[in-house]
Enzyme design. Structure first.
Site, PDB file in Angstrom:
ATOM      1  N   SER A 101       0.835  -1.212   0.000  1.00  0.00           N
ATOM      2  CA  SER A 101       0.000   0.000   0.000  1.00  0.00           C
ATOM      3  C   SER A 101       0.861   1.249   0.000  1.00  0.00           C
ATOM      4  CB  SER A 101      -0.871   0.083   1.251  1.00  0.00           C
ATOM      5  OG  SER A 101      -1.423  -1.120   1.570  1.00  0.00           O
ATOM      6  N   HIS A 127      -2.412  -3.233  -6.754  1.00  0.00           N
ATOM      7  CA  HIS A 127      -2.868  -2.867  -5.416  1.00  0.00           C
ATOM      8  C   HIS A 127      -4.384  -2.993  -5.297  1.00  0.00           C
ATOM      9  CE1 HIS A 127      -3.646   0.358  -2.208  1.00  0.00           C
ATOM     10  NE2 HIS A 127      -3.193  -0.707  -1.605  1.00  0.00           N
ATOM     11  N   GLU A 141      -5.504  -0.516  -8.249  1.00  0.00           N
ATOM     12  CA  GLU A 141      -4.496   0.412  -8.771  1.00  0.00           C
ATOM     13  C   GLU A 141      -3.348  -0.404  -9.367  1.00  0.00           C
ATOM     14  OE1 GLU A 141      -4.845   4.357  -5.926  1.00  0.00           O
ATOM     15  OE2 GLU A 141      -3.801   2.622  -5.121  1.00  0.00           O
ATOM     16  N   ASN A 166      -5.332   5.896  -1.360  1.00  0.00           N
ATOM     17  CA  ASN A 166      -4.972   6.037   0.055  1.00  0.00           C
ATOM     18  C   ASN A 166      -4.414   7.420   0.351  1.00  0.00           C
ATOM     19  OD1 ASN A 166      -5.835   3.537   0.611  1.00  0.00           O
ATOM     20  ND2 ASN A 166      -3.817   2.579   0.706  1.00  0.00           N
TER      21      ASN A 166
HETATM   22  P1  NAI Z   1      -1.586  -9.843   6.944  1.00  0.00           P
HETATM   23  O1  NAI Z   1      -0.712  -9.547   8.095  1.00  0.00           O
HETATM   24  O2  NAI Z   1      -3.035 -10.134   7.161  1.00  0.00           O
HETATM   25  O3  NAI Z   1      -0.983 -11.083   6.134  1.00  0.00           O
HETATM   26  C1  NAI Z   1       0.359 -11.229   5.795  1.00  0.00           C
HETATM   27  C2  NAI Z   1       0.633 -12.697   5.608  1.00  0.00           C
HETATM   28  O4  NAI Z   1       1.920 -12.844   5.034  1.00  0.00           O
HETATM   29  C3  NAI Z   1       0.633 -13.475   6.916  1.00  0.00           C
HETATM   30  O5  NAI Z   1      -0.222 -14.601   6.790  1.00  0.00           O
HETATM   31  C4  NAI Z   1       2.083 -13.928   7.073  1.00  0.00           C
HETATM   32  O6  NAI Z   1       2.205 -15.226   7.656  1.00  0.00           O
HETATM   33  C5  NAI Z   1       2.565 -13.943   5.637  1.00  0.00           C
HETATM   34  N1  NAI Z   1       3.995 -13.753   5.449  1.00  0.00           N
HETATM   35  C6  NAI Z   1       4.797 -12.823   6.016  1.00  0.00           C
HETATM   36  N2  NAI Z   1       6.044 -12.915   5.529  1.00  0.00           N
HETATM   37  C7  NAI Z   1       6.035 -13.928   4.635  1.00  0.00           C
HETATM   38  C8  NAI Z   1       6.999 -14.502   3.775  1.00  0.00           C
HETATM   39  N3  NAI Z   1       8.237 -14.048   3.748  1.00  0.00           N
HETATM   40  N4  NAI Z   1       6.641 -15.536   2.990  1.00  0.00           N
HETATM   41  C9  NAI Z   1       5.390 -16.009   3.005  1.00  0.00           C
HETATM   42  N5  NAI Z   1       4.420 -15.505   3.796  1.00  0.00           N
HETATM   43  C10 NAI Z   1       4.731 -14.470   4.583  1.00  0.00           C
HETATM   44  O7  NAI Z   1      -1.380  -8.633   5.932  1.00  0.00           O
HETATM   45  P2  NAI Z   1      -2.429  -7.974   4.925  1.00  0.00           P
HETATM   46  O8  NAI Z   1      -3.281  -7.007   5.632  1.00  0.00           O
HETATM   47  O9  NAI Z   1      -3.051  -9.056   4.127  1.00  0.00           O
HETATM   48  O10 NAI Z   1      -1.456  -7.126   3.988  1.00  0.00           O
HETATM   49  C11 NAI Z   1      -0.624  -7.737   3.046  1.00  0.00           C
HETATM   50  C12 NAI Z   1      -0.087  -6.692   2.090  1.00  0.00           C
HETATM   51  O11 NAI Z   1      -1.199  -6.076   1.445  1.00  0.00           O
HETATM   52  C13 NAI Z   1       0.681  -5.566   2.757  1.00  0.00           C
HETATM   53  O12 NAI Z   1       1.710  -5.177   1.892  1.00  0.00           O
HETATM   54  C14 NAI Z   1      -0.352  -4.445   2.908  1.00  0.00           C
HETATM   55  O13 NAI Z   1       0.215  -3.175   2.938  1.00  0.00           O
HETATM   56  C15 NAI Z   1      -1.150  -4.649   1.648  1.00  0.00           C
HETATM   57  N6  NAI Z   1      -2.522  -4.145   1.702  1.00  0.00           N
HETATM   58  C16 NAI Z   1      -3.287  -4.310   2.813  1.00  0.00           C
HETATM   59  C17 NAI Z   1      -4.599  -3.842   2.833  1.00  0.00           C
HETATM   60  C18 NAI Z   1      -5.473  -4.063   4.024  1.00  0.00           C
HETATM   61  O14 NAI Z   1      -6.546  -3.422   4.117  1.00  0.00           O
HETATM   62  N7  NAI Z   1      -5.116  -4.942   4.937  1.00  0.00           N
HETATM   63  C19 NAI Z   1      -5.196  -3.145   1.672  1.00  0.00           C
HETATM   64  C20 NAI Z   1      -4.307  -3.111   0.526  1.00  0.00           C
HETATM   65  C21 NAI Z   1      -3.021  -3.570   0.567  1.00  0.00           C
END
Ligand code: NAI
Length: 668
Positions: A413, A434, A446, A484
């Site tokens: 993000s 995104h 995006e 954002n």
């Molecule tokens: P989250 O914390 O819910 O999930 C991240 C997942 O990645 C976890 O299950 C973790 O075990 C896994 N993980 C971490 N390092 C890893 C690796 N090296 N290899 C494999 N798995 C790994 O995070 P979320 O909220 O899903 O966000 C993920 C990405 O999406 C971030 O970059 C965030 O900025 C972006 N994002 C999030 C939004 C939101 O509303 N939560 C909206 C748009 C983008």
């Protein structure tokens, strides 16, 4: 003729096929209608035994009126005359003394359904692609070519209004059940069913005694009172007048009065020239423009590999599987993968309904804890934690394993692409895809590029987003990208007011009264306080102190049951008590909206997207900015430049330099 083909069969029936020239979709424009009119006139010289109207396009019957012609009508009177012209053509069709059948495949919407309703019978193809309805209110208008008169004749006024007021679209089976079409049949019986209606001319249904009841004016008034009350709960009449206009016309005339068609034409003509309709029609074309970004690229991905099975990655994987891709889902935490599968089943069941389709989608989504899919995938989407070092390490390993032509995409993000690409042999391969949360609901994606991104990679990413039925918006890599970045100041201003003691519910009400689909306080709770905090930090904004302590306490918004509001275990918001006698500041809306438009203007000035229309599209489709206002740039353009500058000056004097007007307002 250019658009219609006439074929007379050996039994004396005429098969009239619409195959609109120079368009992949059948729409009813002036030329198409003129030709149709001359066909009907010719029938008075030589009447066939029966008439079938069908489509020469595989994608559907008729998608509706040619909306681009709407914009050419500048006055109510002009609109009225044009509408009446088409009503008279459809009257001619309805008056033919022969069996007439509309043979409906794919979409049959708006003007397409109105033409069908002027036929004696309608036979629809029972296929998931068949969509039937009068969704005109979605464009700020109402059915105008007889639809709000003929549909009540066919299925009764109450059922008709229950479809027209929300602009509901039905599949073939539901349309048959409710009586809009006479039959919904599979492809193998399609032709026979049409012939049956031509030859047998079965009696058409009667709407029953109840419909005669609603022809009485007092009865209609009572019913309309309750319908209006229901409507008010969902639709603000000042923002979206169209459904109210449908009701008003019906109360005054009923669908059975001799003036019903004229009343319908008057009502739609009035709506067509309102700013609401103009803005909604413009957004309709902007949606097409976004879809257009994904077209014309020769990229046919089949396998998507998603890394990170969290909130975002899990939903992205599920969405891609739903849309027919083979998907492998990787996470270092096996429990995260299994949690995704439980969630996914709910999505598949809701969207696909039929067990064999659900099972096929389940089969397409494969757990892949060790990342075997990386080598075969055409698109790789990273959705791991928002940590630049973790992402850099991951992409370094992906670059070694992935096919050279595979897309390497990040769902970050906030982290600039060039930071993620540091240390790669070919950093130009990285692109941002995104998604917004929740993935199944948010249409916009995006597609982020930096000046270093390879054009082919960008094109392929745009094509991929189109293939999963999302709207791609090309944006330049900068903190927060477009949506954002523009939302952060708006949400922080709401948080600031909350900290000053303004009740959250009042702040939300000011925003929804303006027309936002969701208030900023509720939005922060839904997105998560932790995520909002990261987003604010990512764009370099000052984060309110109470955010930090809330995050430490685990008060994260809806997902934790507590945030600005409290929620029950099913995520339902608990009732909030407010002291309505306590005055609230008069400038809530100004503070929220002026910060939002100021940031939007800065994005335009910096070239985050190509033009003001794309800012409008991004904020309406990605953040629920009031659609009837056409987006932030259209809204601000509706104000005088002098007034804009005065607004900023007043606000910055009172609240400080965060309200200093962007230099863009000084130019021109
Ligand atoms: P989250 O914390 O819910 O999930 C991240 C997942 O990645 C976890 O299950 C973790 O075990 C896994 N993980 C971490 N390092 C890893 C690796 N090296 N290899 C494999 N798995 C790994 O995070 P979320 O909220 O899903 O966000 C993920 C990405 O999406 C971030 O970059 C965030 O900025 C972006 N994002 C999030 C939004 C939101 O509303 N939560 C909206 C748009 C983008």
């Amino acid at each position: 003729m250019k658009h219609w083909q006439i074929e007379n069969d050996a039994h004396g029936y005429c098969w009239l096929t619409l195959n609109r020239a120079d368009s992949s979709t059948n729409t009813l424009g002036a030329e198409v209608l003129e030709e149709f009119d001359s066909c009907l006139t010719n029938f008075s010289k030589e009447l066939p035994k029966g008439l079938v109207i069908k489509s020469g396009k595989k994608n559907g019957f008729i998608a509706g009126a040619d909306i681009s012609e709407f914009l050419e009508l500048s006055t109510e009177e002009e609109a009225y005359q044009e509408i009446r012209k088409v009503q008279k053509i459809f009257d001619k069709l309805a008056a033919l003394p022969i069996p007439t059948v509309a043979m409906i495949n794919g979409f049959c919407l708006g003007g397409g359904l109105e033409l069908s309703l002027a036929c004696k019978y309608r036979v629809a193809l029972d296929d998931p692609k068949t969509k039937i309805g009068l969704p005109e209110v979605m464009l700020g208008v109402q059915p105008g070519w007889g639809g709000s008169v003929r549909l009540p004749h066919v299925i009764g006024s109450m059922k008709a209004l229950s479809l027209i007021l929300p602009g509901k679209v039905l599949d073939a089976r539901k349309a048959a059940k409710i009586g809009i079409v006479d039959a919904a049949v599979p492809l193998r019986h399609f032709q026979h069913a049409v012939e049956h209606y031509l030859q047998q001319e079965p009696t058409t249904r009667d709407c029953g005694i109840w419909e005669r009841f609603v022809q009485l004016a007092p009865m209609r008034a009572i019913l309309a009172y309750y319908m209006r009350k229901q409507l008010r709960k969902k639709v603000n009449p000042w923002h979206y007048p169209a459904p109210y206009a449908v009701l008003d016309t019906w109360i005054k005339n009923s669908a059975w009065s001799k003036d019903a068609y004229k009343a319908e034409a008057k009502s739609i003509a009035k709506l067509m020239v309102t700013p609401t309709a103009r803005n909604l029609v413009r957004l309709f074309f902007l949606r097409d423009r976004l879809k257009g970004f994904s077209k014309g690229h020769d990229f046919a991905p089949r396998h998507v590999h998603v890394i990170g099975a969290g909130v975002m990655g899990g939903d992205i994987a599920a969405w891609c599987a739903l849309r027919g891709f083979k998907v492998t889902l990787q996470d270092q935490n096996i429990e995260a993968i299994s949690a995704t599968f439980t969630r996914t089943l709910k999505l598949f069941t809701k969207k696909l309904k039929v067990p064999y389709l659900i099972n096929a989608a389940k089969d397409r989504l494969v757990p892949d804890p060790t990342g075997i899919g990386v080598r075969q995938a055409d698109v790789i989407i990273e959705a791991i934690i928002e940590d630049p070092v973790a992402k850099q390490q991951l992409f370094a390993s992906l670059e070694q394993q992935a096919k050279p032509e595979a897309i390497l995409a990040t769902n970050t993000s906030t982290i600039p692409l060039d930071v993620i690409g540091q240390g790669l042999q070919r950093p130009e391969r990285i692109v941002g895809i995104h998604f917004f949360n929740p993935v199944p609901l948010m249409q916009l994606v995006e597609v982020v590029s930096s000046p270093n991104t390879d054009q082919m990679v960008l094109n392929n990413a745009l094509a991929f987003v189109g293939k999963i039925d999302k709207l791609p918006l090309p944006v330049q890599s900068c903190p927060g990208f477009l949506v954002n970045r523009v939302l952060v100041p708006y949400m922080l201003e709401a948080a600031q007011m909350y900290a000053e003691g303004v009740p959250g519910i009042k702040i939300d009400k000011a925003a929804t009264d303006f027309g936002m689909l969701m208030g900023p306080i509720e939005l922060m709770d839904v997105v998560g306080i932790d995520i909002c905090m990261h987003a604010a930090e990512g764009v370099g904004a000052t984060v309110p102190e109470f955010f930090k302590s809330w995050v430490e306490e685990g008060k994260l918004g809806k997902k934790s049951g507590k945030g600005f509001y409290n929620y029950d275990s099913r995520g339902k918001r608990l009732k909030v008590s407010v002291d309505n006698d306590k005055p609230v500041p008069a400038d809530i809306t100004d503070r929220l909206i002026m910060r939002l438009v100021n940031e939007a203007a800065a994005c335009l000035r910096e070239g985050v997207v190509a033009d003001a229309d794309l800012i409008d599209a991004g904020l309406v489709f990605g953040a629920g900015f009031a659609p009837f206002r056409g987006g932030p740039m259209t809204f601000i353009a509706s104000l005088e430049k002098k007034q804009i500058k005065e607004n900023f000056a007043t606000l910055s004097k009172k609240y400080g330099e965060r309200f200093n007007a962007d230099p863009v307002w000084d130019g021109g």
